[in-house]
Design a protein around this motif. Sequence first.
Motif, PDB file in Angstrom:
ATOM      1  N   TRP A 121       0.037  -0.676  -5.882  1.00  0.00           N
ATOM      2  CA  TRP A 121       0.171   0.201  -4.536  1.00  0.00           C
ATOM      3  C   TRP A 121       0.930   1.810  -5.024  1.00  0.00           C
ATOM      4  N   ASP A 122       0.750   2.161  -6.294  1.00  0.00           N
ATOM      5  CA  ASP A 122       0.880   3.390  -6.831  1.00  0.00           C
ATOM      6  C   ASP A 122      -0.788   4.324  -6.801  1.00  0.00           C
ATOM      7  N   LYS A 123      -1.600   3.832  -6.750  1.00  0.00           N
ATOM      8  CA  LYS A 123      -2.676   3.747  -7.039  1.00  0.00           C
ATOM      9  C   LYS A 123      -3.333   4.426  -5.475  1.00  0.00           C
ATOM     10  N   ILE A 124      -2.918   2.990  -4.345  1.00  0.00           N
ATOM     11  CA  ILE A 124      -3.510   3.732  -2.620  1.00  0.00           C
ATOM     12  C   ILE A 124      -2.951   4.386  -2.638  1.00  0.00           C
ATOM     13  N   VAL A 125      -1.205   4.319  -2.765  1.00  0.00           N
ATOM     14  CA  VAL A 125      -0.138   5.888  -2.137  1.00  0.00           C
ATOM     15  C   VAL A 125      -1.277   7.514  -2.808  1.00  0.00           C
ATOM     16  N   ALA A 126      -1.461   7.036  -4.103  1.00  0.00           N
ATOM     17  CA  ALA A 126      -1.554   8.171  -4.918  1.00  0.00           C
ATOM     18  C   ALA A 126      -3.362   8.845  -4.071  1.00  0.00           C
ATOM     19  N   ASP A 127      -4.045   7.856  -4.035  1.00  0.00           N
ATOM     20  CA  ASP A 127      -5.302   8.623  -3.094  1.00  0.00           C
ATOM     21  C   ASP A 127      -5.270   9.039  -1.951  1.00  0.00           C
ATOM     22  N   ASN A 128      -4.547   8.250  -1.014  1.00  0.00           N
ATOM     23  CA  ASN A 128      -4.443   8.413   0.518  1.00  0.00           C
ATOM     24  C   ASN A 128      -3.253   9.705   0.577  1.00  0.00           C
ATOM     25  N   HIS A 129      -2.587  10.041  -0.257  1.00  0.00           N
ATOM     26  CA  HIS A 129      -1.609  11.111  -0.234  1.00  0.00           C
ATOM     27  C   HIS A 129      -0.509  11.107   0.510  1.00  0.00           C
ATOM     28  N   ALA A 130      -0.015   9.868   0.636  1.00  0.00           N
ATOM     29  CA  ALA A 130       0.568   8.804   1.372  1.00  0.00           C
ATOM     30  C   ALA A 130       2.489   8.920   0.886  1.00  0.00           C
ATOM     31  N   ASP A 131       3.099   8.928   1.863  1.00  0.00           N
ATOM     32  CA  ASP A 131       4.751   9.284   0.707  1.00  0.00           C
ATOM     33  C   ASP A 131       5.257   6.960   1.258  1.00  0.00           C
ATOM     34  N   SER A 132       4.491   7.061   1.537  1.00  0.00           N
ATOM     35  CA  SER A 132       4.659   4.891   1.487  1.00  0.00           C
ATOM     36  C   SER A 132       3.283   4.589   0.836  1.00  0.00           C
ATOM     37  N   SER A 135       2.020   3.735   4.585  1.00  0.00           N
ATOM     38  CA  SER A 135       1.283   4.769   5.208  1.00  0.00           C
ATOM     39  C   SER A 135       0.053   5.148   4.952  1.00  0.00           C
ATOM     40  N   ALA A 136       0.413   4.917   3.386  1.00  0.00           N
ATOM     41  CA  ALA A 136      -1.092   4.268   2.856  1.00  0.00           C
ATOM     42  C   ALA A 136      -2.430   3.635   3.661  1.00  0.00           C
ATOM     43  N   LEU A 137      -1.585   2.853   3.874  1.00  0.00           N
ATOM     44  CA  LEU A 137      -2.169   1.387   4.641  1.00  0.00           C
ATOM     45  C   LEU A 137      -2.450   1.740   5.481  1.00  0.00           C
ATOM     46  N   LEU A 138      -1.994   2.039   6.666  1.00  0.00           N
ATOM     47  CA  LEU A 138      -2.473   2.492   8.597  1.00  0.00           C
ATOM     48  C   LEU A 138      -2.978   4.082   7.717  1.00  0.00           C
ATOM     49  N   MET A 139      -3.024   4.892   7.369  1.00  0.00           N
ATOM     50  CA  MET A 139      -4.192   5.907   6.636  1.00  0.00           C
ATOM     51  C   MET A 139      -5.451   5.454   6.759  1.00  0.00           C
ATOM     52  N   LEU A 140      -5.662   4.529   6.377  1.00  0.00           N
ATOM     53  CA  LEU A 140      -6.608   3.556   5.721  1.00  0.00           C
ATOM     54  C   LEU A 140      -7.585   2.836   6.751  1.00  0.00           C
ATOM     55  N   SER A 141      -6.402   2.595   7.751  1.00  0.00           N
ATOM     56  CA  SER A 141      -7.129   1.538   8.612  1.00  0.00           C
ATOM     57  C   SER A 141      -6.976   2.153  10.231  1.00  0.00           C
ATOM     58  N   THR A 142      -6.704   3.644   9.825  1.00  0.00           N
ATOM     59  CA  THR A 142      -6.763   4.317  11.024  1.00  0.00           C
ATOM     60  C   THR A 142      -8.339   4.684  11.044  1.00  0.00           C
ATOM     61  N   SER A 143      -8.422   5.224   9.286  1.00  0.00           N
ATOM     62  CA  SER A 143      -9.314   6.192   9.502  1.00  0.00           C
ATOM     63  C   SER A 143     -11.274   5.442   9.238  1.00  0.00           C
ATOM     64  N   CYS A 144     -10.634   3.872   8.857  1.00  0.00           N
ATOM     65  CA  CYS A 144     -12.443   2.746   9.215  1.00  0.00           C
ATOM     66  C   CYS A 144     -12.055   2.791  10.309  1.00  0.00           C
ATOM     67  N   VAL A 145     -10.677   2.542  11.214  1.00  0.00           N
ATOM     68  CA  VAL A 145     -10.972   2.995  13.290  1.00  0.00           C
ATOM     69  C   VAL A 145     -12.211   3.946  13.726  1.00  0.00           C
ATOM     70  N   ALA A 146     -11.523   5.114  12.868  1.00  0.00           N
ATOM     71  CA  ALA A 146     -11.921   6.048  13.514  1.00  0.00           C
ATOM     72  C   ALA A 146     -13.392   6.244  13.432  1.00  0.00           C
TER      73      ALA A 146
END
Length: 312
Positions: A121-132, A135-146
């Motif tokens: 979890w810490d690695k995923i959050v840090a890699d995406n500069h997220a606060d949770s 949020s990090a998983l949403l960023m990843l999903s949104t990016s892959c769709v975009a």
Amino acid sequence: MAKYENIRALAKKQLQAVTESSDRWKAFLRTAAIAYNYSFPNQLLIHEQSPTATAVADIAYWNNNAGRWVKRGAHGIAVFDTRANSSRLRYLFDISDTIPRAEIPEALPWVITDQNWRPVWDKIVADNHADSIQSALLMLSTSCVAQRSAMFTTALGKAIDGSSLQWAKPDEQRQLFLQLITQSCLYMAALRCGVDTARLDLSALESVNQFDTNRITLCLGSACQQVARPLMQQIGSITREIDSVARAEKVRYYGDKQEETNNTKEVNNGVHDGERLPNPGADVERAADAGDRQVRQPAAEIPAGERADGVR
């Protein structure tokens, strides 16, 4: 042995049923989360024949690569042989239908466990500069769709005729389609990471019943598979790296703490004693410390060797 035409009929039946409600779609997504390497029609077949499967592969992979034997008398899951480009079937087996004969951690499924969830979890959050983690998983999903939104929009235009979604405005059609793909893949990623899905915005899934023709359902499922595959591979790569370091350094993690251990099986991708994936019980103290972590049976995957289908 299942006949090809019977399996085609089974896949068509699932295609017509899987988007009838958000509950049916979520149930399917649980299977898709562990079978993301397989095409959408094959995911439907796996879900129908073995909805509780946690890791599936053919007998050659289990016997030759994973250090396991398929049990005598085990019933295979019939899927389409997408590698043959012909009317042929192949058969998959769940990990519960196998027994161990060797320790080959790198060939076993990646899985989020009690030992590795915090560093993953810490690695995923840090890699995406997220606060949770959510949020990090949403960023990843949104990016892959975009990255694929133009292709998905074109495919939707070719598949929408005859569906309930056809009567919405074009902008609303596109927005709902992309939101549904994003939230479906977010749900799958959260399941694989052990994140509490009750904390996620999954409101778009309530409109999945508008995807009520075979063509538009196939369009939706194929799009989700194309997004989920790289998303899950990225999470899996992080998990495998952390597990590999833990084995090499003989440490194990518990929340924010780590301890030395001489028992490498305790960091062996969650497959204890080389047998089955663990089913962790409720742990009130750990759950309170984890906060957003959902205690559930981990899911897993085995490389399938299938090519990702195009959105048709």
